[in-house]
Design a protein around this motif. Structure first.
Motif, PDB file in Angstrom:
ATOM      1  N   ALA A  75      53.330  37.866  31.907  1.00  0.00           N
ATOM      2  CA  ALA A  75      52.657  38.168  33.236  1.00  0.00           C
ATOM      3  C   ALA A  75      51.670  39.374  33.210  1.00  0.00           C
ATOM      4  CB  ALA A  75      54.148  38.660  34.181  1.00  0.00           C
ATOM      5  N   PRO A  76      50.426  38.821  33.330  1.00  0.00           N
ATOM      6  CA  PRO A  76      49.312  39.920  33.368  1.00  0.00           C
ATOM      7  C   PRO A  76      49.835  41.122  34.278  1.00  0.00           C
ATOM      8  CG  PRO A  76      48.457  38.108  34.584  1.00  0.00           C
ATOM      9  CD  PRO A  76      49.969  37.823  34.001  1.00  0.00           C
ATOM     10  N   ASP A  77      48.978  42.325  33.847  1.00  0.00           N
ATOM     11  CA  ASP A  77      49.561  43.599  34.806  1.00  0.00           C
ATOM     12  C   ASP A  77      48.656  43.614  36.013  1.00  0.00           C
ATOM     13  OD1 ASP A  77      51.303  44.762  33.289  1.00  0.00           O
ATOM     14  OD2 ASP A  77      50.119  45.785  31.878  1.00  0.00           O
ATOM     15  N   PHE A  78      47.269  42.922  35.784  1.00  0.00           N
ATOM     16  CA  PHE A  78      46.318  42.883  36.958  1.00  0.00           C
ATOM     17  C   PHE A  78      45.480  41.788  36.686  1.00  0.00           C
ATOM     18  CE2 PHE A  78      45.014  45.551  33.396  1.00  0.00           C
ATOM     19  CZ  PHE A  78      43.679  44.978  33.020  1.00  0.00           C
ATOM     20  N   VAL A  79      44.678  41.318  37.750  1.00  0.00           N
ATOM     21  CA  VAL A  79      43.499  40.523  37.658  1.00  0.00           C
ATOM     22  C   VAL A  79      42.271  41.230  37.796  1.00  0.00           C
ATOM     23  CG1 VAL A  79      44.558  38.295  38.390  1.00  0.00           C
ATOM     24  CG2 VAL A  79      43.404  39.959  40.073  1.00  0.00           C
ATOM     25  N   SER A  80      41.164  40.819  37.244  1.00  0.00           N
ATOM     26  CA  SER A  80      39.822  41.227  37.178  1.00  0.00           C
ATOM     27  C   SER A  80      39.531  42.314  38.478  1.00  0.00           C
ATOM     28  CB  SER A  80      38.687  40.471  36.916  1.00  0.00           C
ATOM     29  OG  SER A  80      38.712  39.490  37.538  1.00  0.00           O
ATOM     30  N   LYS A  81      39.799  41.660  39.537  1.00  0.00           N
ATOM     31  CA  LYS A  81      39.440  42.326  41.028  1.00  0.00           C
ATOM     32  C   LYS A  81      40.145  43.595  41.202  1.00  0.00           C
ATOM     33  CE  LYS A  81      41.562  40.082  44.659  1.00  0.00           C
ATOM     34  NZ  LYS A  81      41.573  39.518  45.898  1.00  0.00           N
ATOM     35  N   ASP A  82      41.393  43.705  40.570  1.00  0.00           N
ATOM     36  CA  ASP A  82      42.354  44.776  40.625  1.00  0.00           C
ATOM     37  C   ASP A  82      41.915  46.133  39.900  1.00  0.00           C
ATOM     38  OD1 ASP A  82      43.748  43.392  42.487  1.00  0.00           O
ATOM     39  OD2 ASP A  82      45.309  42.512  41.181  1.00  0.00           O
ATOM     40  N   HIS A  83      41.286  45.739  38.725  1.00  0.00           N
ATOM     41  CA  HIS A  83      40.691  46.740  37.890  1.00  0.00           C
ATOM     42  C   HIS A  83      39.308  47.090  37.931  1.00  0.00           C
ATOM     43  CE1 HIS A  83      41.111  48.848  34.294  1.00  0.00           C
ATOM     44  NE2 HIS A  83      40.090  48.357  33.638  1.00  0.00           N
ATOM     45  N   HIS A  84      38.506  45.947  38.133  1.00  0.00           N
ATOM     46  CA  HIS A  84      36.891  46.393  38.276  1.00  0.00           C
ATOM     47  C   HIS A  84      36.687  46.178  39.652  1.00  0.00           C
ATOM     48  CE1 HIS A  84      36.749  46.264  33.994  1.00  0.00           C
ATOM     49  NE2 HIS A  84      37.258  44.973  33.907  1.00  0.00           N
ATOM     50  N   LYS A  85      36.543  47.242  40.523  1.00  0.00           N
ATOM     51  CA  LYS A  85      36.484  47.317  41.910  1.00  0.00           C
ATOM     52  C   LYS A  85      34.856  47.719  42.277  1.00  0.00           C
ATOM     53  CE  LYS A  85      41.378  48.458  42.823  1.00  0.00           C
ATOM     54  NZ  LYS A  85      42.432  49.268  43.546  1.00  0.00           N
ATOM     55  N   SER A  86      34.226  48.022  41.294  1.00  0.00           N
ATOM     56  CA  SER A  86      32.752  48.540  41.707  1.00  0.00           C
ATOM     57  C   SER A  86      31.901  47.161  41.878  1.00  0.00           C
ATOM     58  CB  SER A  86      32.275  49.106  40.462  1.00  0.00           C
ATOM     59  OG  SER A  86      32.871  50.334  39.973  1.00  0.00           O
ATOM     60  N   ALA A  87      30.866  47.525  42.991  1.00  0.00           N
ATOM     61  CA  ALA A  87      29.972  46.446  43.398  1.00  0.00           C
ATOM     62  C   ALA A  87      29.121  47.115  44.165  1.00  0.00           C
ATOM     63  CB  ALA A  87      30.762  45.467  44.134  1.00  0.00           C
ATOM     64  N   TYR A  88      27.991  46.240  44.102  1.00  0.00           N
ATOM     65  CA  TYR A  88      26.863  46.639  45.199  1.00  0.00           C
ATOM     66  C   TYR A  88      25.929  45.493  45.507  1.00  0.00           C
ATOM     67  CZ  TYR A  88      23.482  45.735  41.358  1.00  0.00           C
ATOM     68  OH  TYR A  88      22.842  44.993  40.421  1.00  0.00           O
ATOM     69  N   PHE A  89      25.556  45.776  46.868  1.00  0.00           N
ATOM     70  CA  PHE A  89      24.535  45.002  47.553  1.00  0.00           C
ATOM     71  C   PHE A  89      23.167  45.579  47.305  1.00  0.00           C
ATOM     72  CE2 PHE A  89      28.434  43.607  50.072  1.00  0.00           C
ATOM     73  CZ  PHE A  89      27.982  42.199  50.168  1.00  0.00           C
ATOM     74  N   TYR A  90      22.060  44.645  47.456  1.00  0.00           N
ATOM     75  CA  TYR A  90      20.620  45.284  47.280  1.00  0.00           C
ATOM     76  C   TYR A  90      19.882  44.731  48.378  1.00  0.00           C
ATOM     77  CZ  TYR A  90      15.897  45.956  45.676  1.00  0.00           C
ATOM     78  OH  TYR A  90      14.373  46.304  45.549  1.00  0.00           O
ATOM     79  N   PHE A  91      19.580  45.594  49.221  1.00  0.00           N
ATOM     80  CA  PHE A  91      18.644  45.376  50.351  1.00  0.00           C
ATOM     81  C   PHE A  91      17.575  46.225  50.215  1.00  0.00           C
ATOM     82  CE2 PHE A  91      22.830  44.026  51.872  1.00  0.00           C
ATOM     83  CZ  PHE A  91      22.577  42.451  52.206  1.00  0.00           C
ATOM     84  N   GLU A  92      16.111  45.620  50.171  1.00  0.00           N
ATOM     85  CA  GLU A  92      15.092  46.436  50.294  1.00  0.00           C
ATOM     86  C   GLU A  92      14.822  47.568  49.665  1.00  0.00           C
ATOM     87  OE1 GLU A  92      12.341  45.192  51.856  1.00  0.00           O
ATOM     88  OE2 GLU A  92      13.152  43.276  51.923  1.00  0.00           O
TER      89      GLU A  92
END
Length: 408
Positions: free
Chosen positions: A237-254
């Motif tokens: 059983a994996p300890d996590f899926v990717s979104k549980d470990h890599h939580k960084s993200a960004y939106f780019y607007f203007e």
């Protein structure tokens, strides 16, 4: 010219940049309260105003109202409940004749209408599974499947479920004068030549929503990836899926990068792009926090493509296609938002052996496979690659595979 009122930059493509919150204030300043109020007018007053506006005498209006009413179209008595799906056998109307032909044709087809989410659930936790393995991963996938299935139902039944829906609690009522944004999110895609691309999902957001609300509403298969080669330990059983470990993200607007910094693990993944841009002939960029920014705070162009990036390099185009005031025929329950109004269907990748179940494993350098790489469902994967004691029958690499169709 007022910069808060959008005008076309390129005709029928996108507008010039404007501030959403200021545009909302312009609306509320110029419009009469009755234009966006949820209070319905008195029917008698509405009829009188309608007749006056079109220059119709009251007697003529009453006659037209009686002749054109829905009741005048009734072909049965009020106490009779007709079967609207049944077509009379002796009809002479061409519309009903063509409808009958289509219904007969559809009934003659042999179509497997089993929902792909139910097939996937049976494959993961059903009695046919060799063991209850990958519980953590299974729970995560099924949770995403349930969310996706509910979203699809909302899309299909929007007219009956969301339209004009009022909240049970008055505190959840969308306030009068609130703005609604229609946002299209596209899946990551690369094409050698032009190909019409449908949006992965279309969402309705409120101006008071934060950018994190949109981020949490976007479903992407890359958030469910499991890292590591698991051919020697397929039951682990994996300890996590990717979104549980890599939580960084960004939106780019203007020229602004809005980073998600809600969690201690979050990093500013836009910094690399900004530093790179400084060495080229690009305009300067700024940064802000996604969780502190509402849609009403943004400066945008309607119809212009913007960027949502997560998992390091998984990029999605985001296009705001419409901004308008909420009215009484909209869904007025705040808890229903973000409201999904469209979801693109994606073909399921089936197992290369049975061609029945959705693929769950991807193998490479596999001597027993038909191709490299190759997709297998859990049952076929274990029967082909392991003996009764769970020992490998050949050399291969195995990775957990998440089908993109689980979100459609």
């Amino acid at each position: 010219m007022n910069e808060n009122i959008p005008v076309d930059e390129f005709k029928d493509i996108n507008t010039k940049r404007f501030h959403i919150g200021s545009f909302q204030n312009e609306w509320l300043t110029r419009l009469d309260t009755a234009n966006y109020s949820y209070q319905q007018k008195d029917q008698a007053a509405f009829d009188e105003e309608f007749a006056k506006e079109f220059g119709i005498a009251p007697e003529t209006f009453d006659e037209l109202k009686s002749i054109c009413s829905v009741e005048s179209l009734r072909s049965h008595t009020e106490d009779e409940s007709p079967d609207t799906a049944a077509v009379p056998p002796d009809t002479t109307l061409q519309t009903l004749i063509q409808r009958k032909k289509k219904e007969d044709y559809k009934n003659s087809l042999n179509i497997d209408r089993t929902n792909r989410s139910h097939i996937y659930e049976e494959q993961l936790v059903g009695p046919s599974s060799p063991s209850h393995t990958l519980h953590v991963y299974t729970d995560t996938v099924l949770r995403e499947l349930s969310f996706s299935y509910v979203c699809v139902c909302v899309c299909v039944l929007q007219e009956s479920i969301a339209l004009c829906k009022k909240p049970d609690d008055f505190a959840d009522l969308v306030p009068e004068g609130e703005i609604i944004l229609s946002i299209r999110v596209y899946q990551t895609a690369a094409f050698d030549r032009f190909n019409p691309v449908r949006p992965h999902a279309t969402l309705q957001m409120l101006g008071s929503h934060y950018l994190t609300d949109l981020r949490d509403a976007v479903g992407c298969v890359s958030d469910l990836h499991v890292f590591g080669e698991l051919s020697n330990t397929p039951n682990m059983a994996p300890d996590f899926v990717s979104k549980d470990h890599h939580k960084s993200a960004y939106f780019y607007f203007e020229h602004v990068f809005y980073n998600d910094m809600r969690f201690p693990e979050c990093q500013d993944i836009s910094a690399t792009t900004i530093e790179w841009a400084k060495t080229r002939d690009f305009p300067s960029f700024s940064q802000a926090k996604m969780e502190d920014t509402k849609f009403s705070d943004l400066q945008v162009k309607v119809g212009y493509p913007y960027l949502y990036c997560h998992q390091g390099d998984c990029e999605h185009l985001v296009i705001i296609t419409d901004i308008r005031c909420a009215h009484m025929e909209d869904c007025l329950d705040r808890k229903m938002y973000p409201l999904q109004t469209h979801k693109n269907l994606v073909h399921t990748n089936k197992c290369a052996v049975c061609n029945i179940y959705i693929a769950r494993w991807l193998t490479t350098s596999d001597q027993l496979a038909l191709s490299d790489p190759c997709l297998f469902c859990d049952k076929c994967f274990r029967m082909l690659h392991y003996d009764k004691k769970g020992r490998k029958l050949a050399d291969f690499n195995a990775y957990v595979y998440v089908d993109p169709a689980v979100f459609s």
